[in-house]
Structures are given as C-alpha cells and as structure tokens.
Design a protein around this motif. Structure first.
Motif, PDB file in Angstrom:
ATOM      1  N   ARG A 180      -2.997  -0.454  -7.207  1.00 17.54           N
ATOM      2  CA  ARG A 180      -2.786  -1.413  -6.123  1.00 17.54           C
ATOM      3  C   ARG A 180      -3.188  -2.821  -6.513  1.00 17.54           C
ATOM      4  N   PRO A 206       1.708  -4.314   3.275  1.00 19.73           N
ATOM      5  CA  PRO A 206       0.400  -3.859   3.760  1.00 19.73           C
ATOM      6  C   PRO A 206       0.400  -2.404   4.222  1.00 19.73           C
ATOM      7  N   LYS A 207       1.440  -1.990   4.933  1.00 16.31           N
ATOM      8  CA  LYS A 207       1.506  -0.593   5.375  1.00 16.31           C
ATOM      9  C   LYS A 207       1.768   0.337   4.198  1.00 16.31           C
ATOM     10  N   GLU A 209       1.033  -0.093   1.093  1.00 16.37           N
ATOM     11  CA  GLU A 209      -0.148  -0.003   0.249  1.00 16.37           C
ATOM     12  C   GLU A 209      -1.152   1.002   0.802  1.00 16.37           C
ATOM     13  N   THR A 210      -1.256   1.074   2.108  1.00 12.17           N
ATOM     14  CA  THR A 210      -2.200   1.986   2.742  1.00 12.17           C
ATOM     15  C   THR A 210      -1.737   3.438   2.660  1.00 12.17           C
ATOM     16  N   THR A 211      -0.443   3.651   2.849  1.00 10.06           N
ATOM     17  CA  THR A 211       0.057   5.025   2.929  1.00 10.06           C
ATOM     18  C   THR A 211       0.450   5.600   1.572  1.00 10.06           C
TER      19      THR A 211
END
Length: 234
Positions: A180, A206-207, A209-211
């Motif tokens: 990341r 952003p989403k 990267e989180t999932t």
C-alpha cells in the motif's frame, strides 16, 4: 547472499521484495539501468531481480540495455541462480527464453484477482498462496509462454500472470512487490497517468485500499519470502 536489483525507471521501489531480502540479510547492489549504469556482474551475485518500467520489452532503440538484460537474465536462469522479473522484468525474461512480447494487448490496472494453475499449486513459490489471491496490476503488454516454462498463475485479462523457467527463474506480470505504501507513492508521482489509465480510480482508492490492499500485501510478502528462499549462495 548477494542480490543484484536492476531498475528500469526512475520511480522504482522494492516494496515487499525489499522487506523479504532485508529479513534474509541480503547484500543488495542496485543498478539504475535506465540512466545508463552498467548491468551487474554475473559472477558477483547469487540472484537477480528486475523490476518494471514504462517501456516495452522490445523498446531497444530507446532503451539499448534491454537485449543485454535479457541475455543476463537467461544466463542467471540457465545457471540455476534465482531470478525474479516483475512486470517489465517478466516480459524481458519471456523474451530471453524465446517468448513473444505482445505489446498493448493486455491493459490492466489496480488490485485484481489472480488464480493459480495446477502447476502453481505444486510450485515452491506459488504454493504459499491460496488458489485465488489479490495483487496490484499496472501493465499494457503481455507475452507468450516460453517453451518449457511452467505456467503458474493466470486471470482473464492476461493469461500468463506468472511462470518459472528451470529451477528458480520466475516471471510475474503482477506487481506483488507493490504494497500500500508503494501504491500511494505511485499515486503521488503519476496522478494524471493513473486517471487516464483507470478513470475514477483515485477517488475510489481509499475504499479499495481498505478492502483489497491488506489482502494484496499479505500475498505479496508471502510470495517475496518464498522466492527469497530459492536463493542459493554460491
């Protein structure tokens, strides 16, 4: 453990590969081939890593080091020394062993699903992963599989996602080194290019990267550690 890393473009980061090499205590020499630095000495290194770049694997006129790099990768591979080619590096490795480079035929960007083949399930490096895993993609080109290569991973966008030649010469079309932090750095350097490549992706990042980022990071580090275990100091 002496490892040569060849960089083909100015913004290059070792990411998960660098982490795994540091864990193993590797002595690393970095060659900036894009700026004209001479390629590494075969006899001085136990393994060779070749990272990606914006050029294609046949762009010899603008990047005259590419034919010599292909020859060097084959020399390492034929000797049984460990080789790792990522993205452009995989395409140059395919070239080195007689594969055809297919320019512009397989555009792919972002975190994408990849599946192991039956050969991948039995491979000492790919066997550390589940049958399907996530990794980061950024490429336009692909290649045909060289004669005698083991086909290790695939997806719908590019069938030849990973292969092995001989004992430990590996080509990976996907950027498993790109954790990341690396992806964020690419976003900083190339926002306009990314937006043209995949419109709206920066806003979705952003989403994503989180999932998807953590799963990709986990798979990438597992692959990097497994490849490093193939290095045999001589």
């Amino acid at each position: 453990m002496r490892v040569a890393i060849v960089e083909n473009t100015r913004v290059t980061e070792a990411g998960q590969v660098g982490i795994a090499l540091a864990e193993a205590g590797a002595q690393i020499v970095t060659i900036r081939a894009y700026s004209g630095e001479p390629l590494p000495d075969f006899d001085a290194h136990d393994a060779l890593v070749v990272f990606g770049g914006e050029q294609n694997a046949r762009d010899d006129e603008k990047h005259p080091h590419l034919p010599d790099l292909a020859d060097l990768m084959r020399r390492f591979g034929d000797s049984g020394k460990a080789v790792l080619g990522i993205c452009l590096g995989s395409q140059v490795l395919a070239r080195a062993y007689g594969g055809e480079n297919l320019i512009g035929s397989a555009p792919e960007f972002g975190w994408r699903s990849i599946g192991r083949t039956e050969a991948g399930k039995a491979d000492p490096v790919l066997s550390v992963l589940p049958d399907r895993f996530l990794s980061f993609q950024w490429h336009d080109d692909t290649f045909t599989l060289p004669e005698g290569a083991a086909h290790l991973a695939e997806n719908d966008a590019a069938r030849h996602q990973a292969f092995r030649i001989g004992r430990a010469a590996y080509g990976f079309q996907f950027h498993f080194e790109a954790n990341r932090d690396v992806v964020r750095n690419w976003m900083t350097h190339f926002p306009d290019l990314i937006e043209r490549k995949e419109p709206g992706w920066l806003a979705r990042h952003p989403k994503l990267e989180t999932t998807e980022g953590p799963l990709s990071d986990e798979a990438g580090l597992a692959l990097a550690r497994a490849w490093v275990r193939q290095i045999t100091p001589v």
